[in-house]
Write a protein that holds these residues in place. Sequence first.
Motif, mmCIF file in Angstrom:
data_model
loop_
_atom_site.group_PDB
_atom_site.id
_atom_site.type_symbol
_atom_site.label_atom_id
_atom_site.label_comp_id
_atom_site.label_asym_id
_atom_site.label_seq_id
_atom_site.Cartn_x
_atom_site.Cartn_y
_atom_site.Cartn_z
ATOM 1 N N ILE A 169 49.757 30.832 47.123
ATOM 2 C CA ILE A 169 49.724 32.298 47.231
ATOM 3 C C ILE A 169 48.990 32.902 46.038
ATOM 4 O O ILE A 169 48.158 33.806 46.188
ATOM 5 C CB ILE A 169 51.158 32.856 47.321
ATOM 6 N N PHE A 170 49.275 32.389 44.843
ATOM 7 C CA PHE A 170 48.632 32.915 43.640
ATOM 8 C C PHE A 170 47.122 32.724 43.689
ATOM 9 O O PHE A 170 46.355 33.653 43.397
ATOM 10 C CB PHE A 170 49.203 32.226 42.398
ATOM 11 N N VAL B 203 43.935 35.334 43.612
ATOM 12 C CA VAL B 203 42.838 35.194 42.646
ATOM 13 C C VAL B 203 41.490 35.218 43.357
ATOM 14 O O VAL B 203 40.579 35.977 42.993
ATOM 15 C CB VAL B 203 42.985 33.892 41.829
ATOM 16 N N CYS B 204 41.341 34.394 44.391
ATOM 17 C CA CYS B 204 40.048 34.254 45.075
ATOM 18 C C CYS B 204 39.651 35.520 45.821
ATOM 19 O O CYS B 204 38.485 35.938 45.775
ATOM 20 C CB CYS B 204 40.107 33.079 46.048
ATOM 21 N N SER B 205 40.608 36.136 46.513
ATOM 22 C CA SER B 205 40.284 37.345 47.282
ATOM 23 C C SER B 205 39.952 38.509 46.363
ATOM 24 O O SER B 205 39.008 39.275 46.617
ATOM 25 C CB SER B 205 41.449 37.703 48.214
ATOM 26 N N THR B 206 40.698 38.651 45.274
ATOM 27 C CA THR B 206 40.427 39.747 44.332
ATOM 28 C C THR B 206 39.108 39.539 43.607
ATOM 29 O O THR B 206 38.341 40.488 43.394
ATOM 30 C CB THR B 206 41.573 39.862 43.301
ATOM 31 N N TYR B 207 38.816 38.286 43.233
ATOM 32 C CA TYR B 207 37.595 37.993 42.494
ATOM 33 C C TYR B 207 36.351 38.380 43.285
ATOM 34 O O TYR B 207 35.454 39.045 42.757
ATOM 35 C CB TYR B 207 37.544 36.508 42.136
ATOM 36 N N SER C 13 41.228 23.131 39.978
ATOM 37 C CA SER C 13 39.862 23.118 40.495
ATOM 38 C C SER C 13 39.829 22.409 41.836
ATOM 39 O O SER C 13 40.301 21.272 41.957
ATOM 40 C CB SER C 13 38.931 22.410 39.498
ATOM 41 N N GLY C 14 39.261 23.052 42.838
ATOM 42 C CA GLY C 14 39.131 22.433 44.146
ATOM 43 C C GLY C 14 38.233 21.225 44.132
ATOM 44 O O GLY C 14 38.393 20.307 44.961
ATOM 45 N N VAL D 246 38.181 28.661 45.855
ATOM 46 C CA VAL D 246 38.531 28.831 47.268
ATOM 47 C C VAL D 246 38.969 27.491 47.854
ATOM 48 O O VAL D 246 39.946 27.409 48.616
ATOM 49 C CB VAL D 246 37.345 29.409 48.073
ATOM 50 N N LEU D 247 38.263 26.438 47.513
ATOM 51 C CA LEU D 247 38.646 25.114 47.988
ATOM 52 C C LEU D 247 40.027 24.735 47.463
ATOM 53 O O LEU D 247 40.855 24.183 48.210
ATOM 54 C CB LEU D 247 37.618 24.069 47.562
ATOM 55 N N ALA D 248 40.307 25.025 46.186
ATOM 56 C CA ALA D 248 41.636 24.748 45.629
ATOM 57 C C ALA D 248 42.710 25.480 46.425
ATOM 58 O O ALA D 248 43.782 24.927 46.702
ATOM 59 C CB ALA D 248 41.685 25.158 44.159
ATOM 60 N N MET D 249 42.422 26.715 46.794
ATOM 61 C CA MET D 249 43.361 27.515 47.587
ATOM 62 C C MET D 249 43.640 26.842 48.931
ATOM 63 O O MET D 249 44.798 26.678 49.338
ATOM 64 C CB MET D 249 42.778 28.911 47.810
ATOM 65 N N VAL D 250 42.591 26.422 49.628
ATOM 66 C CA VAL D 250 42.755 25.789 50.941
ATOM 67 C C VAL D 250 43.528 24.478 50.814
ATOM 68 O O VAL D 250 44.397 24.169 51.643
ATOM 69 C CB VAL D 250 41.380 25.540 51.602
#
Length: 483
Positions: free
Chosen positions: A426-427, A431-435, A246-247, A398-402
């Motif tokens: 990358i994973f 997840v975020c872009s597909t969601y 979780s971001g 998205v925050l978690a990704m960044v």
Amino acid sequence: MVSFLISMVVLVIGYFVYGTIVEKVFGINPGNKTPAVKFNDKVDFVPLPAWKVFLIQFLNIAGLGPIFGAIAGAMFGPAAFIWIVVGSIFAGGVHDYLSGMLSVRHNGLSISEIVGVYLGKYLKQVMRVFIIVLLIFVGTVFLVGPAKIIAEMFQNGWGTGMWIAIILVYYILSTLLPIDKIISKLYPLFGIAMLIMAIGLIIALFSGVYHIPEITGATMRNMTINPEKTSLFPILFVTIACGAISGFHATQSPLMSRCIRSEKEGKKIFFGAMITEGIVALIWAAAAMAFFGNVEGLNFAMADHENNAAWAAHEITNGMLGNIGGILAVIGLVAAPITSGDTAFRSARLILADIFNYDQKLLKKRLLMSGPLFIIALILSQIEFGIIWRYFAWSNQVLAMVVLWTVTAYLMYKDKLYIISLVPAIFMTLVCSTYILLAPEGFELNHILAYGLGILITVAISLLFWNYAKRKRIPGITMEIVE
């Protein structure tokens, strides 16, 4: 039951084995003075015992996440167990530990400022706005959610609006007062209560006639009522966030980075709290599948109650723990989210203070930074709860990704084993872009198109990051501020 037990054991082993690997990759230095020691201002920078910091961190990052998210994720079946275990160890643990320790190394800086150090000033500006908006969402969600639960539990004539006002008053006090006045005194108690509730559920699961589904070839599939509408990937990986990655955690860790007395405590506090949250999420997912008979029963029960996880949690605690469960439910389902909501506002205040370089020793200065946040949250509380929650869920990941891309840049710059954060980065990008391409609150594209575009976006972001990091990388560069 066997799959559940193995999952629990793997989480514990993950803490001791992989947590130690991540700690060694980062490279702690017990000789470094932590922000709490260097800048003790008796407001936000306050040295606290490690056990207390751990419990505060656990309660800060938990909230409703490992309960509501785990119940909703359990509707997918035992695949939820896999994501909780793998996510907590290899994504959430890495994310929480490295973001927390980078804040320690940077004098307690907020995560938006750390993003700026490693990914550039332009992304820093974007993330400042993004994170503050996210924290306001969190504060609003954990303002409205508990108010609704209390109103339903007691039904004493006080409506949701009255409870929102009462909780808001508490938020104002806990955000403005020094961290050792309310937070350091109440949070450990609430954290212990939440853990006791989880232990009670385990005892009930083992002593009762409950059956927890096993992880088998037949159950490793999307077991929701409408799998076409709620695809396992990526929806499961956004539904269960706080119990895996979780971001929001990265916004809370700087609070505790200002209270840690030694870098040696980082693994216990940051990685340990994440694993503990994963265990709590695992317990709730198992309880949800078992209490309603099976995964199918859970899905039908949730459908009959508009997928209300609060209702399910209340039924589970009362049904499995009896009268004691009712008391623990008040603590777990009300106190826990409230304690995440107030620290969300506190984090937002500190980020604004970092942005404007505005000293927070004086009460009037803290009020100036936080006052507008409460006004915005009060306005947002009038919007339908489900809408706020859905957008919070996606923006949270998205925050978690960044953050994962940020810590990857740090590890690259320091010539360390950056693959430990690159793979989850990358994973989570996929997840975020597909969601957002699939989800109702997004573009609602068909699956094939959404997956194809999600892969392209992930590849593009990965290449952009790689090119940026390679250009900025200087052998032996030192970006930490430790003196």
